[in-house]
Write an enzyme that holds these catalytic residues in place. Sequence first.
Site, PDB file in Angstrom:
ATOM      1  N   HIS A   1      36.897 -13.140 -14.993  1.00  0.00           N
ATOM      2  CA  HIS A   1      35.535 -12.846 -14.514  1.00  0.00           C
ATOM      3  C   HIS A   1      35.617 -11.944 -13.283  1.00  0.00           C
ATOM      4  CE1 HIS A   1      31.330 -13.547 -13.255  1.00  0.00           C
ATOM      5  NE2 HIS A   1      31.132 -14.028 -14.465  1.00  0.00           N
TER       6      HIS A   1
ATOM      7  N   ILE B   1      34.397 -10.869  -9.598  1.00  0.00           N
ATOM      8  CA  ILE B   1      33.116 -11.369  -9.095  1.00  0.00           C
ATOM      9  C   ILE B   1      33.095 -12.879  -9.323  1.00  0.00           C
ATOM     10  CG2 ILE B   1      30.610 -11.359  -9.377  1.00  0.00           C
ATOM     11  CD1 ILE B   1      30.810  -8.448 -10.225  1.00  0.00           C
TER      12      ILE B   1
ATOM     13  N   GLY C   1      28.428 -17.045 -10.986  1.00  0.00           N
ATOM     14  CA  GLY C   1      27.263 -17.792 -10.517  1.00  0.00           C
ATOM     15  C   GLY C   1      27.330 -19.261 -10.884  1.00  0.00           C
ATOM     16  N   VAL C   2      27.878 -19.568 -12.051  1.00  0.00           N
ATOM     17  CA  VAL C   2      27.940 -20.984 -12.464  1.00  0.00           C
ATOM     18  C   VAL C   2      28.846 -21.778 -11.523  1.00  0.00           C
ATOM     19  CG1 VAL C   2      27.358 -20.649 -14.888  1.00  0.00           C
ATOM     20  CG2 VAL C   2      29.737 -20.449 -14.159  1.00  0.00           C
TER      21      VAL C   2
ATOM     22  N   GLU D   1      28.017 -24.864  -9.091  1.00  0.00           N
ATOM     23  CA  GLU D   1      28.819 -26.079  -8.995  1.00  0.00           C
ATOM     24  C   GLU D   1      29.085 -26.426  -7.528  1.00  0.00           C
ATOM     25  OE1 GLU D   1      29.644 -28.256 -11.176  1.00  0.00           O
ATOM     26  OE2 GLU D   1      30.924 -29.451  -9.850  1.00  0.00           O
TER      27      GLU D   1
END
Lengths: 159, 81
Positions: free
Chosen positions: A64, A70, A73-74, A78
């Site tokens: 990623h 980067i 976002g997930v 978390e």
Amino acid sequence: MSAASVVSVASSAVTETLGFEQVRSILSHRFPFLMIDRVTDIQPGKRLVALKHITGNELCFLGHFPDRAIFPGVLILEAMAQSVSLLDSLSREPGSPPAKFLGNATAQFVAPVVPGDSLQIETLLVKQMQRGVIGSVHVNVQGKRVARGEITLGTGESI
Amino acid sequence: MRDEVTALLKSEVARMIELPEESIDDSVHLAELGMDSLQALQLLVLIERTYQLEIGEEELQCFTSINAIAEVVLSRMAVAS
């Protein structure tokens, strides 16, 4: 609150912090899914500020993305959820089950997070009850907002 | 006021459990429709924010149906006014 240590006194306010080992003693998450490195401010029942440092060695950067790292976002989400769980744990009576199961999340991600960034995760307790907790979370990097959201966690007890 | 509260509750419950509003009976037990305790907690916070009320955890056990929740909200409003 026994895991917290008093490290500084500013004005009349006492600032309590948690190091990584203390965070690990509260959260049940482990590598590669422990997303809090340090807690810099705790006000049980109200507010918590946590730090998550992003390095280029994070496992997620393998994919990623291969051509541009980067932070997903997930995973920011978390980290936000774990921050809520920490505040919940530090605000409960000792021995009561902590809220750590994600029930609902609304979030916005407004700027990319990359290696070298440090996430400052500020959590405000919206509502805490026996079966769950709701926290409002803002995430900044060097004072600039990168994400915000509201997270509901449950203890896993049935209705 | 009851109609307004009931309409808000029905709209939010329908959104949470992903059912059309017209299919939700105001007196049916929400757990039977699939609503869980965390959704009830979210609904409680929504009510608190919307109507500027403080609702205690002990009242969550009264969150059984839209009619029952409306009763809690209206009684809280009466106390607050």
